[in-house]
Design an enzyme around this catalytic site. Structure first.
Site, PDB file in Angstrom:
ATOM      1  N   SER A  55      -0.115   2.273   8.682  1.00 42.25           N
ATOM      2  CA  SER A  55      -1.287   1.400   8.873  1.00 42.25           C
ATOM      3  C   SER A  55      -0.977   0.039   8.268  1.00 42.25           C
ATOM      4  O   SER A  55      -0.100  -0.072   7.396  1.00 42.25           O
ATOM      5  CB  SER A  55      -2.500   1.996   8.155  1.00 42.25           C
ATOM      6  OG  SER A  55      -3.588   1.096   8.199  1.00 42.25           O
ATOM      7  N   TYR A  68      -7.843   6.760   1.599  1.00 39.94           N
ATOM      8  CA  TYR A  68      -7.054   6.532   2.821  1.00 39.94           C
ATOM      9  C   TYR A  68      -5.847   5.641   2.526  1.00 39.94           C
ATOM     10  O   TYR A  68      -4.728   5.947   2.941  1.00 39.94           O
ATOM     11  CB  TYR A  68      -7.928   5.904   3.904  1.00 39.94           C
ATOM     12  CG  TYR A  68      -7.185   5.657   5.199  1.00 39.94           C
ATOM     13  CD1 TYR A  68      -6.689   6.710   5.954  1.00 39.94           C
ATOM     14  CD2 TYR A  68      -6.976   4.351   5.671  1.00 39.94           C
ATOM     15  CE1 TYR A  68      -5.994   6.488   7.137  1.00 39.94           C
ATOM     16  CE2 TYR A  68      -6.286   4.121   6.858  1.00 39.94           C
ATOM     17  CZ  TYR A  68      -5.803   5.200   7.586  1.00 39.94           C
ATOM     18  OH  TYR A  68      -5.106   4.962   8.757  1.00 39.94           O
TER      19      TYR A  68
END
Ligand SMILES: NC(=O)c1ccc[n+]([C@@H]2O[C@H](COP(=O)([O-])OP(=O)(O)OC[C@H]3O[C@@H](n4cnc5c(N)ncnc54)[C@H](OP(=O)(O)O)[C@@H]3O)[C@@H](O)[C@H]2O)c1
Length: 245
Positions: A146, A159
């Site tokens: 990400s 996360y």
């Protein structure tokens, strides 16, 4: 079958003859990647927990829970039997909670999927990559992490911790894999319109976000690099996403 409704354009990247294992292949980025790989001539071994109803010429879908060693072992064995030369660790889950609300159960759901899962699937295929190297071939591994594998934000503790960890694993593996011909790439997308974190693909507020197909094409670019080149990292964002976020 869950799938993207967006049609694919022809890929400029040549992956014909390649055998690619993709985790999290049933929807979102993984499903777009399976379609793009198959359309560009690769054989795909796709895994997800629910693969019911998934069919695509050139692709085989197998049940896979990346957090479960037995499930990973069966998936890896099938990929080896097919002559796998590339792995894309894409399976992942999102969780966006302030620190005081992160329970041990939520910690394990996210870290086991995103971090342990990446480790287990990778580990299960390293012998295959080493055997290919002994026969004079390179192999490829792509981790879909990400843009937040290197920054964080309020509500992002769990996360982003998982994505920082994936980035560290990716970079360590790049060092280790150098000795056995493994080319390792980290792909770091910003906001992508998928089913991520219990959202639905196609929601109006996500219309200007990256499409799963954008990430799929970035992955094909990395996988199809000529043998003398290695794409270490690709960071991509939708134009609407400020570079500071
Ligand atoms: N969407 C974004 O904005 C965005 C941005 C940057 C990075 N990413 C990353 O991109 C990757 C793909 O996410 P996505 O956006 O495509 O999400 P998605 O649409 O929710 O798809 C996630 C995929 O992972 C699979 N999966 C989840 N847990 C699994 C497990 N334990 N074992 C095997 N497969 C599992 C899901 O299938 P099953 O549920 O059937 O197992 C599904 O195929 C993730 O690593 C995510 O962190 C997403």
């Amino acid at each position: 079958m869950t799938s993207s409704a967006t049609s694919l354009t022809a890929s400029p990247f040549d992956v014909s003859g390649r055998v690619v294992a993709v985790t999290g292949a049933s929807k979102g980025i993984g499903w777009a990647l399976v379609q793009a790989l198959a359309a560009a001539g690769a054989t795909v071994i796709g895994g997800a927990r629910d693969v019911s109803g998934l069919t695509l010429p050139g692709a085989t879908f197998l049940p896979l829970d990346v957090t479960d060693e037995t499930s990973v072992g069966a998936f890896a064995e099938a990929a080896k039997q097919a002559g796998v030369d590339s792995l894309v660790n894409n399976a992942g889950v999102g969780s966006f909670l302030p620190v005081q609300d992160i329970t041990p159960a939520e910690y394990h759901r996210v870290m086991d999927t995103n971090v342990l899962g990446t480790l287990l699937v990778t580990r299960a295929l390293i012998g295959q990559f080493q055997a290919r190297h002994a026969r004079g071939h390179t192999s490829s591994l792509v981790n879909i992490t990400s843009d937040v594998s290197g920054r964080t934000f309020a509500g992002g503790a769990l996360y982003t911790a998982s994505k920082y960890a994936q980035r560290a694993i990716t970079q360590a593996l790049a060092h280790e894999g150098h000795s056995y011909g493994l080319r390792v790439t980290e792909i770091r997308p910003g906001m992508v319109d998928t089913y991520f974190a219990d959202s639905q693909q196609g929601e109006a507020h996500k219309a200007a976000w990256l499409r799963p197909e954008d990430v799929a094409q970035a992955t094909l670019y990395a996988l199809s690099a000529p043998a003398h080149a290695r794409i270490d990292e690709i960071l991509l964002h939708p134009t609407v996403q400020d570079v500071a976020f």
